[in-house]
Design a protein around this motif. Structure first.
Motif, PDB file in Angstrom:
ATOM      1  N   PHE A 132      -3.391 -41.979 -53.972  1.00  0.00           N
ATOM      2  CA  PHE A 132      -3.238 -41.278 -55.248  1.00  0.00           C
ATOM      3  C   PHE A 132      -1.811 -41.330 -55.780  1.00  0.00           C
ATOM      4  N   THR A 133      -0.807 -41.511 -54.918  1.00  0.00           N
ATOM      5  CA  THR A 133       0.564 -41.680 -55.413  1.00  0.00           C
ATOM      6  C   THR A 133       0.689 -42.984 -56.194  1.00  0.00           C
ATOM      7  N   LEU A 138       0.690 -45.958 -61.525  1.00  0.00           N
ATOM      8  CA  LEU A 138       0.093 -46.863 -62.512  1.00  0.00           C
ATOM      9  C   LEU A 138      -0.285 -46.119 -63.785  1.00  0.00           C
ATOM     10  N   THR A 139      -0.782 -44.896 -63.632  1.00  0.00           N
ATOM     11  CA  THR A 139      -1.168 -44.102 -64.795  1.00  0.00           C
ATOM     12  C   THR A 139       0.050 -43.720 -65.621  1.00  0.00           C
ATOM     13  N   MET A 368       7.753 -44.930 -57.525  1.00  0.00           N
ATOM     14  CA  MET A 368       6.687 -44.072 -57.003  1.00  0.00           C
ATOM     15  C   MET A 368       5.515 -44.890 -56.458  1.00  0.00           C
ATOM     16  N   SER A 369       5.339 -46.081 -56.976  1.00  0.00           N
ATOM     17  CA  SER A 369       4.148 -46.881 -56.639  1.00  0.00           C
ATOM     18  C   SER A 369       4.080 -47.244 -55.159  1.00  0.00           C
ATOM     19  N   PHE A 393      -8.440 -46.099 -57.065  1.00  0.00           N
ATOM     20  CA  PHE A 393      -9.237 -46.400 -58.266  1.00  0.00           C
ATOM     21  C   PHE A 393      -9.794 -45.133 -58.912  1.00  0.00           C
ATOM     22  N   LEU A 394     -10.138 -44.131 -58.114  1.00  0.00           N
ATOM     23  CA  LEU A 394     -10.595 -42.871 -58.700  1.00  0.00           C
ATOM     24  C   LEU A 394      -9.472 -42.184 -59.472  1.00  0.00           C
ATOM     25  N   THR A 395      -8.244 -42.251 -58.930  1.00  0.00           N
ATOM     26  CA  THR A 395      -7.095 -41.667 -59.619  1.00  0.00           C
ATOM     27  C   THR A 395      -6.854 -42.355 -60.960  1.00  0.00           C
TER      28      THR A 395
END
Length: 560
Positions: A132-133, A138-139, A368-369, A393-395
């Motif tokens: 999730f990090t 990416l988000t 952060m990635s 992928f859910l994040t």
């Protein structure tokens, strides 16, 4: 509350505090405050709130986390991890919904600390954290594309979801503003090059100062007026807002509770990871539960004073350490510095280009990635890779709430699967080798199992997964011995499903006139079985401390 251990590190460090310590902490605090400024502004704007809300969060949370926290060097404030969550909450529930969710998360964090669950948070699987990090990174990068390229969308509203954003960008990519692109690239280059010239100077601040000055002169003397600044989009206030408590109703609490859990879990993970990393550098040990209580209080206070969710910020914490900070005083000074900047210098922030802040956040998302760690985890066992990719992928495609919930469920299922695979059930019908045993007397060469007796060895926890496995083995054997000995010397615990299964098995054996004996039951399991009524069901004499006793009872029963 009785049993609550709340011991802020500030009071511990002040016992032997010197003037030299104070000077070092003040210098570190000033530097961290300057470093935190551009990040607080950037995180605030990216989250969908005004710039000063990011700074207010850094002031309020930074002060409380340092004053009440369980780490000597932790710096609290807004972080990139919350950008996605905050933006989504504001879109769906508005600012008041964000306030309610943040305060609920604060209460949950306090409860985690009060009930001493700080150490448990650390056991969340690493692939979930990395997944999730990286997804958040990416988000965040995706949310900055519009400002990096200066895209114009007319009356279209920017969607909250990842795919919707990229579809919107693709439709409007013909509106690229190349001045914005140049500003973003220059900002990224300055941030990347600054550490090579000076590790003391924060690259983000250097980039903002230089690029803002350059854009100001371009606007004033170069006739370039197509570069948006903070002042073009926000009205900046150089004051602390009045305290305001949101109106609470059951419907809002019920709807926002899952989001509050996400904020609390993410805040707990990030703050405790940051504190753990800091411990390794300064050779100290933080108090996880005290830290969680402080983080909770910070998240209750922050929205009341106009802020957003906060947690421990690892980049600022490391900046604090690298500049000599060794006590919570440095964190308090950092909050005071930001307060002075908010009150006296905030109007200057209106000249900062949005493309420059976008460049800062692009660098934040890259750092952060952790793409190298992500790539390395892909070589791990398939179960870890599944958890990693699923969480990632859910994040990205859905949201962090879904990602954390599903990721934790998958991790728990995989953990139970691994425990089941390590727990073995064997059947002995002839003889037991004393050289391989630990719960029997060693004076016999081999211990014979009498005819009509079967010994079942359970090696591992007896919980619901193993209970089913035990039933399957019984059904597969299909034989009917006169006596069954269930050897439980290597069973560390038994859960309610295991008790139910064992009870059912005892009842079935009694119906089939098969005598049942338990052997090698440890004190913990023994106590559970006694409470469950196994003394009455089997008789106290049939619950034996070792295999010798169990076989003696079996022989008496056969001869009886």
């Amino acid at each position: 509350m009785k049993g609550v251990e709340f011991k802020p590190k500030l009071f511990e460090t002040l016992k032997n505090y010197s003037r030299a310590n104070l000077m070092t902490d003040v210098m570190a605090g000033v530097i961290v405050g300057i470093v935190a400024l551009p990040l607080a502004i950037a995180f605030g704007i990216a989250s969908g709130v005004s710039p000063e809300k990011g700074i207010i969060t850094a002031i309020v949370a930074g002060f409380i986390v340092s004053f009440l926290g369980g780490s000597k060097v932790q710096i609290g404030g807004p972080t990139g991890a919350f950008i996605v969550i905050i933006y989504g909450i504001i879109q769906q529930y508005g600012i008041e919904g964000l306030m309610v969710a943040t305060m609920m998360a604060g209460v949950l964090l306090v409860l985690l600390g009060v009930f001493k669950l700080g150490t448990i948070i650390k056991f969340i699987p690493y692939p979930i954290i990395v997944g999730f990090t990286s997804g958040i990174a990416l988000t965040i990068f995706t949310t900055q594309i519009a400002d990096v390229f200066g895209l114009r969308f007319g009356d279209e509203k920017v969607p909250g979801d990842f795919i919707g954003k990229w579809m919107l960008y693709a439709r409007h990519f013909d509106t690229v503003n190349w001045w914005n692109v140049a500003v973003s690239i220059v900002s990224i280059v300055v941030i990347a090059l600054t550490p090579r010239l000076s590790r003391k100077m924060p690259g983000s601040l250097v980039a903002i100062v230089l690029v803002t000055a350059g854009v100001y002169f371009l606007k004033m003397y170069g006739g370039v007026d197509c570069i948006d600044t903070i002042g073009d989009r926000f009205s900046i206030k150089s004051q602390l807002p009045e305290a305001a408590v949101p109106s609470l109703n059951w419907e809002a609490v019920k709807n926002l509770f899952p989001v509050a859990i996400t904020i609390a879990v993410l805040g707990a993970i990030e703050s405790l990871l940051s504190a753990t990393v800091a411990d390794g550098v300064i050779g100290d040990r933080h108090d996880s539960n005290t830290e969680l209580i402080a983080q909770g209080i910070a998240n209750i206070a922050s929205p009341v004073l106009g802020g957003i969710p906060a947690t421990g910020a690892i980049a600022r914490t490391m900046t604090n350490i690298n500049n000599g900070g060794r006590s919570p005083v440095a964190g308090i000074v950092h909050a005071v510095v930001l307060l002075l900047i908010l009150l006296f210098l905030m109007p200057l922030a209106q000249y900062i280009p949005m493309a420059c802040l976008a460049g800062v956040l692009v660098v934040v998302s890259y750092n952060m990635s952790g793409w190298r760690v992500f790539k390395g985890l892909l070589r791990n066992p398939k179960s870890d890779v599944v958890v990693l990719l699923m969480t990632f992928f859910l994040t990205v495609i859905f949201d962090l709430t879904v990602a954390i919930e599903v990721g934790l469920v998958i991790a728990c299922v995989l953990f139970m699967k691994r425990v089941m695979e390590t727990t073995e059930i064997s059947v002995i019908t002839d003889e037991i080798d004393p050289n391989k045993e630990s719960d029997m007397e060693m004076h016999e060469e081999h211990l014979a199992v009498p005819d009509g007796v079967e010994v079942y060895e359970i090696n591992g926890p007896y919980f619901f997964g193993i209970a089913t496995k035990f039933e399957e083995i019984m059904a597969r054997l299909g034989d009917r011995p006169k006596i069954r000995i269930i050897r439980m010397r290597k069973v560390p615990f038994i859960d309610s499903t295991g008790i139910h299964n064992l009870t059912t098995f005892c009842e079935m054996s009694q119906k089939e006139n098969i005598h049942l004996i338990l052997s090698g039951v440890n004190p913990q399991v023994h106590a559970v079985l006694e409470k469950a009524g196994f003394y009455e069901m089997l008789g106290k004499e049939n619950i034996c401390s070792n295999i010798n006793e169990a076989l003696d009872v079996a022989r008496k029963e056969l001869n009886g």
